[in-house]
Design a protein around this motif. Structure first.
Motif, PDB file in Angstrom:
ATOM      1  N   HIS A 310     -25.107   9.867 -48.245  1.00  0.00           N
ATOM      2  CA  HIS A 310     -25.066  11.201 -47.652  1.00  0.00           C
ATOM      3  C   HIS A 310     -23.682  11.432 -47.044  1.00  0.00           C
ATOM      4  O   HIS A 310     -23.158  10.577 -46.330  1.00  0.00           O
ATOM      5  N   GLU A 311     -23.126  12.607 -47.296  1.00  0.00           N
ATOM      6  CA  GLU A 311     -21.772  12.927 -46.830  1.00  0.00           C
ATOM      7  C   GLU A 311     -21.774  14.227 -46.031  1.00  0.00           C
ATOM      8  O   GLU A 311     -20.958  15.104 -46.246  1.00  0.00           O
ATOM      9  N   PHE A 312     -22.684  14.335 -45.071  1.00  0.00           N
ATOM     10  CA  PHE A 312     -22.815  15.572 -44.298  1.00  0.00           C
ATOM     11  C   PHE A 312     -21.841  15.628 -43.125  1.00  0.00           C
ATOM     12  O   PHE A 312     -21.305  16.691 -42.791  1.00  0.00           O
ATOM     13  N   HIS A 313     -21.594  14.498 -42.464  1.00  0.00           N
ATOM     14  CA  HIS A 313     -20.773  14.494 -41.254  1.00  0.00           C
ATOM     15  C   HIS A 313     -19.285  14.658 -41.579  1.00  0.00           C
ATOM     16  O   HIS A 313     -18.824  14.314 -42.675  1.00  0.00           O
ATOM     17  N   THR A 314     -18.548  15.188 -40.595  1.00  0.00           N
ATOM     18  CA  THR A 314     -17.091  15.315 -40.723  1.00  0.00           C
ATOM     19  C   THR A 314     -16.368  14.332 -39.806  1.00  0.00           C
ATOM     20  O   THR A 314     -15.156  14.417 -39.627  1.00  0.00           O
ATOM     21  N   GLY A 315     -17.114  13.420 -39.204  1.00  0.00           N
ATOM     22  CA  GLY A 315     -16.532  12.385 -38.355  1.00  0.00           C
ATOM     23  C   GLY A 315     -17.243  11.068 -38.591  1.00  0.00           C
ATOM     24  O   GLY A 315     -18.197  10.975 -39.374  1.00  0.00           O
ATOM     25  N   ALA A 316     -16.784  10.032 -37.914  1.00  0.00           N
ATOM     26  CA  ALA A 316     -17.381   8.706 -38.060  1.00  0.00           C
ATOM     27  C   ALA A 316     -18.856   8.743 -37.684  1.00  0.00           C
ATOM     28  O   ALA A 316     -19.243   9.373 -36.698  1.00  0.00           O
ATOM     29  N   VAL A 317     -19.681   8.059 -38.471  1.00  0.00           N
ATOM     30  CA  VAL A 317     -21.109   7.951 -38.153  1.00  0.00           C
ATOM     31  C   VAL A 317     -21.274   6.791 -37.173  1.00  0.00           C
ATOM     32  O   VAL A 317     -20.968   5.645 -37.493  1.00  0.00           O
ATOM     33  N   LEU A 318     -21.761   7.106 -35.968  1.00  0.00           N
ATOM     34  CA  LEU A 318     -21.808   6.115 -34.893  1.00  0.00           C
ATOM     35  C   LEU A 318     -23.173   5.467 -34.720  1.00  0.00           C
ATOM     36  O   LEU A 318     -23.271   4.369 -34.178  1.00  0.00           O
ATOM     37  N   ASP A 319     -24.251   6.145 -35.164  1.00  0.00           N
ATOM     38  CA  ASP A 319     -25.575   5.551 -35.014  1.00  0.00           C
ATOM     39  C   ASP A 319     -26.530   6.127 -36.046  1.00  0.00           C
ATOM     40  O   ASP A 319     -26.325   7.252 -36.543  1.00  0.00           O
ATOM     41  N   VAL A 320     -27.572   5.346 -36.360  1.00  0.00           N
ATOM     42  CA  VAL A 320     -28.621   5.770 -37.292  1.00  0.00           C
ATOM     43  C   VAL A 320     -29.954   5.267 -36.761  1.00  0.00           C
ATOM     44  O   VAL A 320     -30.008   4.267 -36.040  1.00  0.00           O
ATOM     45  N   ASP A 321     -31.056   5.955 -37.117  1.00  0.00           N
ATOM     46  CA  ASP A 321     -32.379   5.488 -36.718  1.00  0.00           C
ATOM     47  C   ASP A 321     -33.429   6.080 -37.649  1.00  0.00           C
ATOM     48  O   ASP A 321     -33.339   7.257 -38.025  1.00  0.00           O
ATOM     49  N   TRP A 322     -34.424   5.270 -38.012  1.00  0.00           N
ATOM     50  CA  TRP A 322     -35.501   5.698 -38.902  1.00  0.00           C
ATOM     51  C   TRP A 322     -36.627   6.352 -38.106  1.00  0.00           C
ATOM     52  O   TRP A 322     -37.048   5.833 -37.070  1.00  0.00           O
ATOM     53  N   LEU A 323     -37.135   7.484 -38.607  1.00  0.00           N
ATOM     54  CA  LEU A 323     -38.353   8.084 -38.083  1.00  0.00           C
ATOM     55  C   LEU A 323     -39.570   7.424 -38.727  1.00  0.00           C
ATOM     56  O   LEU A 323     -40.539   7.063 -38.063  1.00  0.00           O
ATOM     57  N   ASP A 324     -39.516   7.269 -40.037  1.00  0.00           N
ATOM     58  CA  ASP A 324     -40.541   6.568 -40.794  1.00  0.00           C
ATOM     59  C   ASP A 324     -39.855   5.844 -41.946  1.00  0.00           C
ATOM     60  O   ASP A 324     -38.640   5.638 -41.898  1.00  0.00           O
ATOM     61  N   ASN A 325     -40.577   5.503 -42.970  1.00  0.00           N
ATOM     62  CA  ASN A 325     -39.986   4.709 -44.056  1.00  0.00           C
ATOM     63  C   ASN A 325     -39.028   5.481 -44.947  1.00  0.00           C
ATOM     64  O   ASN A 325     -38.286   4.886 -45.736  1.00  0.00           O
ATOM     65  N   THR A 326     -39.036   6.815 -44.861  1.00  0.00           N
ATOM     66  CA  THR A 326     -38.161   7.616 -45.723  1.00  0.00           C
ATOM     67  C   THR A 326     -37.336   8.664 -44.973  1.00  0.00           C
ATOM     68  O   THR A 326     -36.422   9.236 -45.553  1.00  0.00           O
ATOM     69  N   THR A 327     -37.631   8.918 -43.702  1.00  0.00           N
ATOM     70  CA  THR A 327     -36.929   9.943 -42.927  1.00  0.00           C
ATOM     71  C   THR A 327     -36.097   9.278 -41.836  1.00  0.00           C
ATOM     72  O   THR A 327     -36.578   8.361 -41.160  1.00  0.00           O
ATOM     73  N   PHE A 328     -34.867   9.734 -41.661  1.00  0.00           N
ATOM     74  CA  PHE A 328     -33.978   9.098 -40.689  1.00  0.00           C
ATOM     75  C   PHE A 328     -33.044  10.121 -40.060  1.00  0.00           C
ATOM     76  O   PHE A 328     -32.871  11.230 -40.571  1.00  0.00           O
ATOM     77  N   ALA A 329     -32.442   9.726 -38.931  1.00  0.00           N
ATOM     78  CA  ALA A 329     -31.472  10.564 -38.224  1.00  0.00           C
ATOM     79  C   ALA A 329     -30.138   9.839 -38.148  1.00  0.00           C
ATOM     80  O   ALA A 329     -30.083   8.597 -38.132  1.00  0.00           O
TER      81      ALA A 329
END
Length: 517
Positions: A310-329
């Motif tokens: 995924h290439e949505f951000h215009t800056g460094a990605v600093l954190d990620v977290d899963w909501l469930d097995n297929t959805t994440f933030a």
């Protein structure tokens, strides 16, 4: 300037040896006749081939982005060794020092800490200047008494109840050759602890049941040789839910999957910059990584292949977290939070509202709310049912760097508690049902880098560069235990049974405290 095939072959041979490709290196040596070459005993620094390639990429970067008049063309698109370069002119190209400052979790913390110290120095200078203009007679008796007051009688009583964790209840794990700033307990084996350091290694430790039992040598997970001491960081790590595999992210932009015994299962290479965040989904079939290159990648943990980038951000990605097995933030230095789904080419939600980089994001235990915290001195709570945040938590006076949710059962009537750690030296406990601040925990004397609830949610551990680990009782906010270390604390983590607390220390060690609550 000339380069011979013999020189190139020798660098390739050294690269194969350093990377652990013993059989391939042996075959290459015989086929290329390295053993007969005049360079066979050459003194070559570790990582020489990668160093040459990276310098070549820097030259390519300059060549692509310098106009005829000598001015620099703005571009955030990374230059890759393989594949065409695509210029991205929508965002300003980050300065080199910004890239260095975001090189790892440690570097970003140190950078923020330095900024805060500078602000404090300027504030003190202004205060001293103002005081010099006042008449000496303005310093009355009340002011002198205020300076000497340590705390209220209630606070003094609380301090008397605080128990210092003795050295006999703590184990110091030595072996890393640089700062240790990430650690992770195995979710199914309460005595198995992983650590990551700036020495280009991760380690798996078997922690004794009691502090006086002998400690076994750790399993050392060697990553590829890095070029300098500044970029040898294992930046992030996470166990899968079954505790059978450990994933690590490294400054070289590669993620790795290891077994409990230290065997490298997969080397996953597609990012073009350091990895800052890495998480397994609960099922254990996907790993999510976020990088300085502005992208997130979903990896198939069964094959080690990249499933989606995924290439949505215009800056460094600093954190990620899963909501469930297929959805994440995902959160970024661009101030935005994206919610995405595996297989979808468009984000499900874009949460905008932060005015500075978003340091961390966490889904609550019930999967209904998403919390984010930022350098803009706020934390925010979001819901997938609406665009704007449902609560804007604005009580901190400095950057909010870390946060965590208290464990909670769906049937519980207790408040949903979110803990936030700030560079203002305080930790705050919030009720996510109404956005109210329940407690202010403020015994640290420097920025708070890390917070972690024990598995039952009754106590909260905090760590700071003031060398202190504090353990607080959530019910009333009382400080019940403390430990004074020999270096700044980067991260704290409880094991699954809640009887051991690990802390990453800036002096190259880990401390494991046996905690009785």
């Amino acid at each position: 300037m000339s380069v011979t095939s013999e020189e190139i072959n020798y660098l390739i041979f050294r690269y194969l040896q350093e990377s652990g490709f013993v059989h391939t290196g042996f075959a290459f040596q015989n086929e290329s006749h390295i053993h007969r070459s005049e360079y066979r005993n050459a003194n070559v620094q570790p990582g020489a081939l990668v160093n040459v390639l990276q310098k070549g990429l820097l030259y390519m970067d300059l060549e692509l982005h310098v106009n005829e008049d000598g001015s620099e063309r703005e571009c955030t698109g990374p230059v890759a060794l393989i594949g065409p370069h695509r210029c991205d002119k929508q965002a300003k190209k980050p300065k080199r020092e910004e890239v260095v400052n975001r090189g790892s979790k440690r570097d970003r913390k140190d950078s923020k800490r330095a900024q805060k110290q500078q602000q404090d120095r300027e504030k003190r200078a202004r205060t001293e200047a103002d005081e010099e203009e006042k008449d000496d007679n303005m310093m009355d008796t009340d002011q002198v008494e205020d300076v000497s007051v340590v705390g209220t009688p209630a606070e003094s009583a609380d301090l008397a109840e605080v128990k210092v964790i003795p050295a006999s209840d703590a184990i110091t794990l030595k072996g890393h050759a640089a700062d240790v700033f990430v650690c992770s307990w195995n979710p199914t084996s309460p005595s198995l602890l992983a650590s990551g350091s700036g020495d280009a290694t991760a380690r798996i430790w078997q922690i004794p049941t009691n502090a006086d039992e002998p400690l076994q040598d750790p399993i050392v997970l060697k990553h590829l040789p890095a070029l300098t001491n500044a970029n040898r960081d294992v930046t992030t790590m996470d166990w899968n839910s079954s505790g059978t595999l450990l994933a690590t992210g490294f400054y070289d932009g590669q993620a790795r999957i290891w077994t409990q015994r230290g065997q490298l299962r997969y080397l996953m290479s597609q990012h073009r910059g350091p990895i800052f965040a890495l998480k397994w989904n609960k099922k254990g079939n996907y790993i999510l990584t976020g990088s300085l290159d502005h992208t997130t990648i979903v990896w198939d943990a069964v094959t080690g292949d990249a499933k989606q980038q995924h290439e949505f951000h215009t800056g460094a990605v600093l954190d990620v977290d899963w909501l469930d097995n297929t959805t994440f933030a995902t959160s970024s230095s661009d101030g935005k939070v994206y919610v995405c789904k595996v297989g979808s080419t468009e984000p499900l939600r874009v949460f905008e509202g932060h005015k500075d980089e978003v340091n961390a994001i966490r889904w609550d235990p019930l999967g209904e709310l998403l919390a984010s915290c930022s350098d803009d001195k706020t934390a925010k709570i979001w819901s997938m049912s609406q665009k704007d945040c449902i609560f804007d938590l604005t009580a901190h006076s400095e950057a909010v760097y870390d946060m965590t949710w208290a464990p909670r059962e769906a049937s519980s009537k207790d408040p949903r508690i979110l803990a936030t750690a700030s560079f203002d030296t305080s930790v705050r406990l919030w009720d996510a049902n109404n956005g109210e601040c329940l407690r202010v925990l403020s015994r640290h004397i420097e920025a708070v880098y890390t917070v972690a609830f024990n598995p039952s949610g009754t106590h909260l551990a905090t760590g700071s560069p003031d060398h202190t680990i504090n353990i607080w009782r959530v019910q009333d906010g009382a400080l019940v235990k403390t430990y004074q270390g020999e270096g700044g604390i980067f991260e704290v983590d409880w094991n699954s049974t809640g009887d051991k607390l690990a802390a990453c220390v800036a002096n190259g060690t880990l401390v494991v405290a046996h905690v009785k609550l």
